[in-house]
Design a protein around this motif. Sequence first.
Motif, PDB file in Angstrom:
ATOM      1  N   GLN A 175      48.257  29.083 -34.334  1.00  0.00           N
ATOM      2  CA  GLN A 175      49.276  28.092 -34.696  1.00  0.00           C
ATOM      3  C   GLN A 175      49.088  26.887 -33.782  1.00  0.00           C
ATOM      4  O   GLN A 175      49.105  27.009 -32.554  1.00  0.00           O
ATOM      5  CB  GLN A 175      50.670  28.682 -34.496  1.00  0.00           C
ATOM      6  CG  GLN A 175      51.789  27.854 -35.092  1.00  0.00           C
ATOM      7  CD  GLN A 175      52.177  28.342 -36.480  1.00  0.00           C
ATOM      8  OE1 GLN A 175      52.058  29.524 -36.749  1.00  0.00           O
ATOM      9  NE2 GLN A 175      52.618  27.446 -37.338  1.00  0.00           N
ATOM     10  N   SER A 185      53.699  37.422 -15.013  1.00  0.00           N
ATOM     11  CA  SER A 185      53.152  36.232 -15.649  1.00  0.00           C
ATOM     12  C   SER A 185      52.799  35.151 -14.657  1.00  0.00           C
ATOM     13  O   SER A 185      51.943  34.327 -14.911  1.00  0.00           O
ATOM     14  CB  SER A 185      54.148  35.674 -16.665  1.00  0.00           C
ATOM     15  OG  SER A 185      55.366  35.321 -16.021  1.00  0.00           O
ATOM     16  N   SER A 227      53.606  21.738 -37.076  1.00  0.00           N
ATOM     17  CA  SER A 227      52.903  22.976 -36.777  1.00  0.00           C
ATOM     18  C   SER A 227      52.046  23.354 -37.977  1.00  0.00           C
ATOM     19  O   SER A 227      52.464  23.189 -39.132  1.00  0.00           O
ATOM     20  CB  SER A 227      53.911  24.080 -36.469  1.00  0.00           C
ATOM     21  OG  SER A 227      53.266  25.292 -36.199  1.00  0.00           O
ATOM     22  N   THR A 258      49.331  21.875 -28.288  1.00  0.00           N
ATOM     23  CA  THR A 258      49.507  23.243 -27.797  1.00  0.00           C
ATOM     24  C   THR A 258      49.190  24.197 -28.959  1.00  0.00           C
ATOM     25  O   THR A 258      49.306  23.828 -30.121  1.00  0.00           O
ATOM     26  CB  THR A 258      50.955  23.504 -27.301  1.00  0.00           C
ATOM     27  OG1 THR A 258      51.874  23.335 -28.375  1.00  0.00           O
ATOM     28  CG2 THR A 258      51.306  22.560 -26.171  1.00  0.00           C
ATOM     29  N   TRP A 259      48.772  25.412 -28.590  1.00  0.00           N
ATOM     30  CA  TRP A 259      48.459  26.400 -29.638  1.00  0.00           C
ATOM     31  C   TRP A 259      48.825  27.789 -29.141  1.00  0.00           C
ATOM     32  O   TRP A 259      49.006  28.025 -27.943  1.00  0.00           O
ATOM     33  CB  TRP A 259      46.986  26.330 -30.038  1.00  0.00           C
ATOM     34  CG  TRP A 259      46.013  26.849 -29.001  1.00  0.00           C
ATOM     35  CD1 TRP A 259      45.455  26.152 -27.995  1.00  0.00           C
ATOM     36  CD2 TRP A 259      45.494  28.187 -28.895  1.00  0.00           C
ATOM     37  NE1 TRP A 259      44.627  26.951 -27.240  1.00  0.00           N
ATOM     38  CE2 TRP A 259      44.624  28.204 -27.773  1.00  0.00           C
ATOM     39  CE3 TRP A 259      45.675  29.368 -29.615  1.00  0.00           C
ATOM     40  CZ2 TRP A 259      43.940  29.351 -27.377  1.00  0.00           C
ATOM     41  CZ3 TRP A 259      44.999  30.510 -29.211  1.00  0.00           C
ATOM     42  CH2 TRP A 259      44.142  30.499 -28.114  1.00  0.00           C
ATOM     43  N   SER A 260      48.900  28.708 -30.094  1.00  0.00           N
ATOM     44  CA  SER A 260      49.171  30.111 -29.771  1.00  0.00           C
ATOM     45  C   SER A 260      48.551  30.986 -30.848  1.00  0.00           C
ATOM     46  O   SER A 260      48.224  30.514 -31.948  1.00  0.00           O
ATOM     47  CB  SER A 260      50.672  30.361 -29.690  1.00  0.00           C
ATOM     48  OG  SER A 260      51.290  30.075 -30.943  1.00  0.00           O
ATOM     49  N   ASP A 261      48.362  32.256 -30.534  1.00  0.00           N
ATOM     50  CA  ASP A 261      47.937  33.187 -31.563  1.00  0.00           C
ATOM     51  C   ASP A 261      49.055  33.321 -32.591  1.00  0.00           C
ATOM     52  O   ASP A 261      50.234  33.449 -32.228  1.00  0.00           O
ATOM     53  CB  ASP A 261      47.615  34.548 -30.937  1.00  0.00           C
ATOM     54  CG  ASP A 261      46.374  34.499 -30.063  1.00  0.00           C
ATOM     55  OD1 ASP A 261      45.324  34.044 -30.553  1.00  0.00           O
ATOM     56  OD2 ASP A 261      46.454  34.901 -28.898  1.00  0.00           O
ATOM     57  N   THR A 266      48.913  31.288 -23.532  1.00  0.00           N
ATOM     58  CA  THR A 266      50.350  31.528 -23.493  1.00  0.00           C
ATOM     59  C   THR A 266      50.929  31.226 -24.876  1.00  0.00           C
ATOM     60  O   THR A 266      50.192  30.958 -25.818  1.00  0.00           O
ATOM     61  CB  THR A 266      51.024  30.621 -22.444  1.00  0.00           C
ATOM     62  OG1 THR A 266      50.940  29.255 -22.887  1.00  0.00           O
ATOM     63  CG2 THR A 266      50.343  30.748 -21.091  1.00  0.00           C
ATOM     64  N   ARG A 267      52.246  31.239 -24.978  1.00  0.00           N
ATOM     65  CA  ARG A 267      52.874  30.885 -26.257  1.00  0.00           C
ATOM     66  C   ARG A 267      52.768  29.392 -26.531  1.00  0.00           C
ATOM     67  O   ARG A 267      52.980  28.942 -27.661  1.00  0.00           O
ATOM     68  CB  ARG A 267      54.344  31.315 -26.259  1.00  0.00           C
ATOM     69  CG  ARG A 267      54.542  32.823 -26.364  1.00  0.00           C
ATOM     70  CD  ARG A 267      56.011  33.167 -26.443  1.00  0.00           C
ATOM     71  NE  ARG A 267      56.729  32.751 -25.244  1.00  0.00           N
ATOM     72  CZ  ARG A 267      58.048  32.812 -25.110  1.00  0.00           C
ATOM     73  NH1 ARG A 267      58.796  33.252 -26.106  1.00  0.00           N
ATOM     74  NH2 ARG A 267      58.626  32.431 -23.983  1.00  0.00           N
ATOM     75  N   HIS A 268      52.444  28.614 -25.501  1.00  0.00           N
ATOM     76  CA  HIS A 268      52.264  27.167 -25.645  1.00  0.00           C
ATOM     77  C   HIS A 268      51.032  26.758 -24.832  1.00  0.00           C
ATOM     78  O   HIS A 268      51.145  26.073 -23.816  1.00  0.00           O
ATOM     79  CB  HIS A 268      53.497  26.402 -25.189  1.00  0.00           C
ATOM     80  CG  HIS A 268      54.743  26.771 -25.935  1.00  0.00           C
ATOM     81  ND1 HIS A 268      55.001  26.323 -27.214  1.00  0.00           N
ATOM     82  CD2 HIS A 268      55.776  27.576 -25.596  1.00  0.00           C
ATOM     83  CE1 HIS A 268      56.149  26.813 -27.622  1.00  0.00           C
ATOM     84  NE2 HIS A 268      56.649  27.584 -26.673  1.00  0.00           N
ATOM     85  N   THR A 269      49.888  27.201 -25.267  1.00  0.00           N
ATOM     86  CA  THR A 269      48.643  26.941 -24.545  1.00  0.00           C
ATOM     87  C   THR A 269      48.239  25.484 -24.731  1.00  0.00           C
ATOM     88  O   THR A 269      48.027  25.029 -25.862  1.00  0.00           O
ATOM     89  CB  THR A 269      47.510  27.849 -25.061  1.00  0.00           C
ATOM     90  OG1 THR A 269      47.965  29.199 -25.100  1.00  0.00           O
ATOM     91  CG2 THR A 269      46.284  27.732 -24.170  1.00  0.00           C
ATOM     92  N   HIS A 321      50.335  23.036 -32.608  1.00  0.00           N
ATOM     93  CA  HIS A 321      51.531  22.205 -32.577  1.00  0.00           C
ATOM     94  C   HIS A 321      51.184  20.813 -32.041  1.00  0.00           C
ATOM     95  O   HIS A 321      50.540  20.682 -31.002  1.00  0.00           O
ATOM     96  CB  HIS A 321      52.599  22.827 -31.679  1.00  0.00           C
ATOM     97  CG  HIS A 321      52.868  24.271 -31.960  1.00  0.00           C
ATOM     98  ND1 HIS A 321      53.760  24.696 -32.917  1.00  0.00           N
ATOM     99  CD2 HIS A 321      52.338  25.399 -31.425  1.00  0.00           C
ATOM    100  CE1 HIS A 321      53.781  26.011 -32.958  1.00  0.00           C
ATOM    101  NE2 HIS A 321      52.927  26.472 -32.054  1.00  0.00           N
TER     102      HIS A 321
END
Length: 422
Positions: free
Chosen positions: A358, A261, A365, A418-421, A304-307, A360
């Motif tokens: 998603q 990563s 959220s 921040t966003w994520s799939d 990422t999980r917190h893009t 945030h």
Amino acid sequence: MSIATSRLVLALAGVLLVAMAGRCSGDDHGHRRELADGCQQSGTLRPDKGHSCDECCKAGKSYPTYRCSPPVVSGSTKAIMTLNDFDAGGDGGDPSKCDEKFHKNTERVVALSTGWYAGGKRCGKNVRINAKGKSVLAKVVDECDSLHGCDSEHAFQPPCRPNVVDASQAVWDALGITGDEVGEYGITWSDALRTPGIGDHDDSKLNQRGSDYKYYMDHQMTIPNKATTLLSARKMSTTSLLVLALAGLLLVTFPSLCGGSAAHRLEKCHPSGTLQGPRTGHTCGECCKAGHFYPTYRCSPPVTRHTKAIMTLNDFDEGGDGGDKSECDGKYHKNTERVVALSTGWYHRGKRCHKHIQIHAKGRSVLAKVVDECDTLHGCDKPHAYQPPCRPNIVDASKAVWDALGITGEEVGEYPITWSDA
């Protein structure tokens, strides 16, 4: 290897493993923390009166303000370089803040965003700027104000973004960035190393190191002395060299322990080109300006999980200012639907169409469906509502998304999320 040496090596290995584990989780002050240690918007600025210049503030528009800048990383702080006019009578505004003087644009000087300017602590110091395989030193003489703007002191321009190195023409020229590339350009920078004992204005050294070195010496800049570094290395004991060798091995191999990563997070997204505005401009506040150059991007930052992203407001309804129908389904959408458009790199040639992401913000959220692309390669035409190409880190959201996140009033416009799939 003696028992004492072995124990020392093993102890160092343990320390490095603990420290590097922190780097994978974003707990260090290095490059990887940049994605975890965000610079959140501190407020907004909304001027009552607009001005006629291309880059001037627009009446009634909200501009984000920032007290911070991203963390400074040793050797490779990512930034956007912009062009500034530091000369008297130019469009750079008042005299430079560090010395209350104007500067010729033939000098290699820069202004830094408020967080990096650090209350003037970098005034008169040099930063090293890297781009296109070249490196140049430039002196900090001013602040690119991230908190204030839209007045005569700031040439009626909006507050600076938090990640800007505002450079003179001489800096651009030294880096070989010319023509259509001038305007906004992805760079890295660092605080310049200053090493004494390099030889005070020694002509033979100047001849050996060329005209660029002479420029540095003429402007009281210094370059590290490689001979001093090599001499120090020769004085190291065998134990020290063994320890350093192990440290180097761990640093090289550790990305694989993090699942690869680390390399992904260091991926850069630089402008791929520029798009020139139409011959005649348009009257809307966000429309392309005649003859102005806008950067284009084929990429977006890694997901990422917190893009981290900037959320903007889009009108997806027919007759709104969102332009043509949504690209995913060829339809318009009511602004009461929770729908978004993603920058070209994140849109991924439609692979996220109809999927949910998603989002945030503000401790909340919300799920939103991807229905369109925020085009980072094209713009300034009717299909794009005559607006410039999108930036590469945009989630362009309907009013329903903003409402669901509780972002209202003057906060609506541009907001860090921040966003994520999903």
